[in-house]
Scaffold this active site. Sequence first.
Site, PDB file in Angstrom:
ATOM      1  N   LYS A  74       1.911   3.877  12.134  1.00  0.00           N
ATOM      2  CA  LYS A  74       2.103   2.594  11.594  1.00  0.00           C
ATOM      3  C   LYS A  74       3.002   2.681  10.341  1.00  0.00           C
ATOM      4  O   LYS A  74       3.859   1.790  10.089  1.00  0.00           O
ATOM      5  CB  LYS A  74       0.793   1.953  11.184  1.00  0.00           C
ATOM      6  CG  LYS A  74       0.788   0.882  10.027  1.00  0.00           C
ATOM      7  CD  LYS A  74      -0.455   0.262   9.790  1.00  0.00           C
ATOM      8  CE  LYS A  74      -1.034   0.304   8.229  1.00  0.00           C
ATOM      9  NZ  LYS A  74      -0.712  -0.178   7.169  1.00  0.00           N
ATOM     10  N   ASN A  75       2.753   3.562   9.312  1.00  0.00           N
ATOM     11  CA  ASN A  75       2.992   3.442   8.155  1.00  0.00           C
ATOM     12  C   ASN A  75       4.547   4.042   8.249  1.00  0.00           C
ATOM     13  O   ASN A  75       5.352   4.127   7.021  1.00  0.00           O
ATOM     14  CB  ASN A  75       2.389   4.273   7.164  1.00  0.00           C
ATOM     15  CG  ASN A  75       0.993   3.347   6.767  1.00  0.00           C
ATOM     16  OD1 ASN A  75       0.987   2.265   7.142  1.00  0.00           O
ATOM     17  ND2 ASN A  75       0.085   4.006   6.216  1.00  0.00           N
ATOM     18  N   CYS A 133      -3.762  -4.707   1.952  1.00  0.00           N
ATOM     19  CA  CYS A 133      -5.353  -4.468   1.961  1.00  0.00           C
ATOM     20  C   CYS A 133      -5.517  -4.883   0.427  1.00  0.00           C
ATOM     21  O   CYS A 133      -4.890  -4.401  -0.724  1.00  0.00           O
ATOM     22  CB  CYS A 133      -5.658  -3.025   2.169  1.00  0.00           C
ATOM     23  SG  CYS A 133      -5.346  -2.629   3.609  1.00  0.00           S
ATOM     24  N   ARG A 173      -2.071  -3.795  -6.850  1.00  0.00           N
ATOM     25  CA  ARG A 173      -0.964  -3.208  -6.043  1.00  0.00           C
ATOM     26  C   ARG A 173       0.225  -3.322  -6.670  1.00  0.00           C
ATOM     27  O   ARG A 173       1.039  -4.277  -6.155  1.00  0.00           O
ATOM     28  CB  ARG A 173      -1.263  -3.419  -4.775  1.00  0.00           C
ATOM     29  CG  ARG A 173      -2.387  -3.021  -4.317  1.00  0.00           C
ATOM     30  CD  ARG A 173      -2.670  -3.202  -2.530  1.00  0.00           C
ATOM     31  NE  ARG A 173      -1.831  -2.087  -1.864  1.00  0.00           N
ATOM     32  CZ  ARG A 173      -1.872  -1.923  -0.413  1.00  0.00           C
ATOM     33  NH1 ARG A 173      -2.634  -2.749   0.286  1.00  0.00           N
ATOM     34  NH2 ARG A 173      -0.905  -1.053  -0.059  1.00  0.00           N
ATOM     35  N   ASP A 199      -6.033   7.033   3.067  1.00  0.00           N
ATOM     36  CA  ASP A 199      -6.374   6.414   4.429  1.00  0.00           C
ATOM     37  C   ASP A 199      -7.269   6.785   5.215  1.00  0.00           C
ATOM     38  O   ASP A 199      -7.688   6.169   6.129  1.00  0.00           O
ATOM     39  CB  ASP A 199      -5.123   6.010   5.056  1.00  0.00           C
ATOM     40  CG  ASP A 199      -4.132   5.160   4.169  1.00  0.00           C
ATOM     41  OD1 ASP A 199      -2.993   5.228   4.478  1.00  0.00           O
ATOM     42  OD2 ASP A 199      -4.609   4.764   3.346  1.00  0.00           O
ATOM     43  N   ARG A 220      -4.344  -4.601  12.825  1.00  0.00           N
ATOM     44  CA  ARG A 220      -3.284  -4.363  12.033  1.00  0.00           C
ATOM     45  C   ARG A 220      -2.547  -2.821  12.123  1.00  0.00           C
ATOM     46  O   ARG A 220      -1.272  -2.778  12.201  1.00  0.00           O
ATOM     47  CB  ARG A 220      -3.379  -4.541  10.502  1.00  0.00           C
ATOM     48  CG  ARG A 220      -3.389  -6.211  10.231  1.00  0.00           C
ATOM     49  CD  ARG A 220      -3.401  -6.241   8.485  1.00  0.00           C
ATOM     50  NE  ARG A 220      -2.397  -5.404   7.871  1.00  0.00           N
ATOM     51  CZ  ARG A 220      -2.604  -4.748   6.767  1.00  0.00           C
ATOM     52  NH1 ARG A 220      -3.617  -4.506   6.200  1.00  0.00           N
ATOM     53  NH2 ARG A 220      -1.575  -3.798   6.358  1.00  0.00           N
TER      54      ARG A 220
END
Length: 434
Positions: free
Chosen positions: A22-23, A117, A122, A305, A397
Amino acid sequence: MDKFVIKGGRRLTGEVTISGAKNAAVALLPAVILCDEPCILENVPSISDVNICLRILKEMGAEVTSLGKDSYRIDPTNIDKCCVPYETARKMRASYYFLGSLLGKFNKARVSMPGGCPLGDRPIDQHLKAFSALGAEYTLSQGMIDLRAEKLTGNQIFFDVVSVGATMNAILAAVKAQGLTVIENAAKEPHIVDLANFLNSMGANIMGAGTDVIKIRGVEHLHGTSYSVIPDQIEAGTFMIVAAATKGDVLVKNVIPKHLESITKKLEKIGVNIEQFDDSIRVWVDGPLVKTSVKTTPHPGFPTDMQPQIATLLTLAEGTSIVTEGVWEQRFRYVDELRRMGADISVDGKVAVIEGTGKLMGAPVKACDLRAGAALIIAGLAASGITEIEDIFHVERGYDCMEGKLRALGADIEKVSFPDADAESESSARKTAI
Ligand code: EPZ
């Protein structure tokens, strides 16, 4: 609304194939904008964050064609917009990668402040520092970031904090800038290397990705390419912990073992058996799980994560474990939900003390973010009785067909739709109000 209903207590066994990262995918898709020809991307995970990226590319004028399972042909040559609509972009944090790629290609960009999130503050000050160093000016207004540059010129960029996103955005903005850019104190995650390899496959000149000093010589032209996204390190780690928490025996396929080293070492310390092969890893448990201490740090340390997932595993281990969150301000919001399942965890700031009770009980719980949702699924699989997990849109997601993969391993998990009471009451309130 959808929820997962899990009947826990089963040993999970068999094989699971990990999807694309995903990232990495949420950075590689915006990076296509920089290319001067069509590109083919393979092993793209089917997750909602990727769908948002594809939608943004289409809304900008790119031609996106699905080539079948997880592969897309994207032609960016007719992109005629440099703005990412607020409503679309705010749905995910990674929308800020469109800042770097649009600036790198068109010398301008307009994107909403990132969503994502709720992990505490952030900021994006390091992203803006990188863009400014290359010659861009920015303004923030009505929740949007506006970037403009006469031209982009290579420069020295020293990050005050190790930031994955800022490192990615600096690379995206610098790859066509004039001259040499040197990024220092860069993040070293596998997805940073994947972005550099993707851009280099188009003819970019990026050296040192994966170390804390990255050098980029700007190029005029980026030709088309065909590239496969790396396997998802965090999905792989999550399934390794699924196997450990259910005392199962699982072969996790399509992985890069090197990316999993910190996770593998920590699981072996807890008493989990691991056998590595070229592109797969076997995980099984045939004895007690024991306490340990974990601190999350940037790569190659233990990934943040994976923090909620390993904390959940440690509730099943004997003894007192300590989990320290070294990256985010607040990443223990899931603990309240684990307590509803009988976990004995106390949190003080960035430190969680876990008294391993060896067992969890099913309960109705709610996912507060992507990895918290994964942790609650692990808890439900290991618990006795039924666990119902709401707000599973967070999980969708970042995990490609999680319930299907778990069912294939023998899990009793079902996705159930149910009316959203809040929405119903709200709409009936509106009706009476009209
Ligand atoms: C990426 O977020 C990941 N998201 C996160 O994964 C992951 O937790 C994080 O990297 C760390 O590995 C994506 O890749 C889409 P950072 P990012 O910039 O880039 C501070 C998941 O579950 N910071 O590396 O937003 C920041 O506050 C998600 O897949 C600044 O101070 O993270 C944090 O404390 C959750 N200023 C630290 O750096 C900045 O300008 C690391 O953040 C940027 C960051």
